[in-house]
Design an enzyme around this catalytic site. Structure first.
Site, short mmCIF file in Angstrom:
data_model
loop_
_atom_site.label_atom_id
_atom_site.label_comp_id
_atom_site.label_asym_id
_atom_site.label_seq_id
_atom_site.Cartn_x
_atom_site.Cartn_y
_atom_site.Cartn_z
N ASP A 80 0.90 -4.46 -0.33
CA ASP A 80 -0.07 -4.51 -1.42
C ASP A 80 0.14 -3.36 -2.41
O ASP A 80 -0.09 -3.52 -3.61
CB ASP A 80 -1.49 -4.46 -0.86
CG ASP A 80 -1.92 -5.79 -0.25
OD1 ASP A 80 -1.16 -6.77 -0.38
OD2 ASP A 80 -3.01 -5.84 0.35
N THR A 195 -11.62 -4.59 -0.67
CA THR A 195 -11.08 -4.59 0.70
C THR A 195 -10.28 -3.32 0.98
O THR A 195 -9.65 -3.21 2.04
CB THR A 195 -10.16 -5.81 0.93
OG1 THR A 195 -9.13 -5.83 -0.06
CG2 THR A 195 -10.96 -7.11 0.85
N ALA A 196 -10.30 -2.36 0.04
CA ALA A 196 -9.50 -1.14 0.18
C ALA A 196 -10.42 0.05 0.49
O ALA A 196 -11.25 -0.01 1.38
CB ALA A 196 -8.66 -0.93 -1.07
N SER A 198 -13.00 1.33 -0.93
CA SER A 198 -14.43 1.05 -1.03
C SER A 198 -15.00 0.51 0.27
O SER A 198 -16.12 0.85 0.67
CB SER A 198 -14.68 0.05 -2.17
OG SER A 198 -16.02 -0.36 -2.21
N ALA A 219 -19.02 9.83 1.33
CA ALA A 219 -19.74 10.86 2.09
C ALA A 219 -20.80 11.55 1.23
O ALA A 219 -20.74 12.76 1.01
CB ALA A 219 -18.76 11.88 2.67
N GLN A 253 -2.11 5.67 -6.96
CA GLN A 253 -0.71 5.79 -7.34
C GLN A 253 -0.47 6.67 -8.56
O GLN A 253 0.63 7.12 -8.79
CB GLN A 253 -0.11 4.39 -7.59
CG GLN A 253 -0.08 3.54 -6.33
CD GLN A 253 0.60 2.20 -6.55
OE1 GLN A 253 1.00 1.87 -7.66
NE2 GLN A 253 0.73 1.42 -5.50
#
Length: 298
Positions: A80, A195-196, A198, A219, A253
């Site tokens: 991905d 789906t990462a 988060s 946190a 990235q």
């Protein structure tokens, strides 16, 4: 039968962390896929980085702009992360992307590497499911000057420095004050990015067709500070109020170092990324497989 996609660009992993047997295996896969595409009647080109990395001199290489203007589809081999990097570069050209999974999770690179030939052939002949994913446009403003500008397909994350305590962030949505958040950081995620990072911060899964972002604290100091779903028509402002060595990253990235008073502005990009999936694909099949739902049940 002539393929629907005659001119196909091939993208592969080419970062420096791959070496030895893994490097040779990745090159071999690229060579195998390129030969397969040629046998299907496709004209194959490589982006310059992939061409240099793979050493496939028998195929021409093109710049991203040339690929966007001249090719019919892009085939991305990797995980991905590889797809995110290519997706950000190619979004402005509207080139559809197909993903062969040579990584681990594979939420958006969904063709298994060991089944790519039987799965890819129908797609090349026009049998596929198509979907579009939204993209974030983010800018770092310093004294009203834009000092950094990037696209993100997954998320924009503002977070504290590695050796400092919490960072304090002033958050506004469409010019309206929301809160001053004291936390390790804050995530603005697209449905693709739900789906990462988060997800690990407690955010919800979002179907790709939903027009919204997830804003999830990392946190937080105040436990009542919870993730919230916002409209993707909103513009979000995140100002660094306090905290040393704060940074912003875009899909993990690209990186920007932040100073006190800097603002990260996030909005929906005018560009979208189009993915092609095997015929019969649906999002829930992907979630069930990748999230290991129903395992161990009756």
């Amino acid at each position: 039968m002539k393929p629907k996609f005659r001119h196909v660009a091939l993208f592969g992993k080419h970062h420096t962390t791959i070496s030895g047997a893994a490097l040779e295996s990745s090159r071999r896969v690229l060579d195998d896929v390129a030969h397969f595409l040629s046998r299907q009647g496709c004209d194959v080109v490589l982006d310059p980085d992939t061409a240099l990395y793979a050493g496939l001199s028998q195929y021409p290489s093109m710049t991203i702009a040339e690929i966007g203007a001249q090719c019919d589809a892009g085939l991305v081999i990797g995980g991905d992360g590889t797809m995110l990097g290519i997706g950000r570069q190619i979004a402005r050209y509207g080139l559809p992307l197909i993903g062969i999974n040579q990584g681990r999770l594979g939420f958006i690179t969904d063709i298994p590497i060991d089944k790519y030939q039987e799965t890819l052939q129908p797609i090349l002949n026009g049998q596929f499911e198509s979907e579009e994913r939204c993209v974030l446009q983010a800018k770092v403003l310093r004294d009203s000057d834009c000092v950094f500008d990037a696209l993100a397909l997954n998320d924009v994350v503002v977070y504290r420095g590695g050796t400092s305590g919490m960072v304090e962030l002033r958050v506004e949505v469409d010019g309206r004050f929301v809160s001053n958040q004291r936390a390790d950081g804050l995530i603005i995620a697209t449905p693709t990015g739900s789906t990462a990072y988060s997800l690990s911060a407690g955010g919800p899964l979002m179907h790709p067709s939903i027009g919204g972002w997830v804003m999830a604290p990392i946190a937080p100091h105040t436990l009542s500070n919870r993730p919230i779903v916002l409209s993707d028509s909103s513009e979000i402002s995140i100002e660094v109020v306090s905290g040393r060595n704060a940074s912003a990253n875009f899909d993990m990235q690209s990186l920007a170092s932040l100073l006190i008073g800097d603002r990260v502005m996030v909005r929906r990009s005018e560009h979208r990324v189009r993915f092609l999936h095997p015929a019969g694909w649906n999002y829930f099949d992907t979630l069930r497989k990748k999230m290991h739902w129903n395992e161990g049940g009756s």
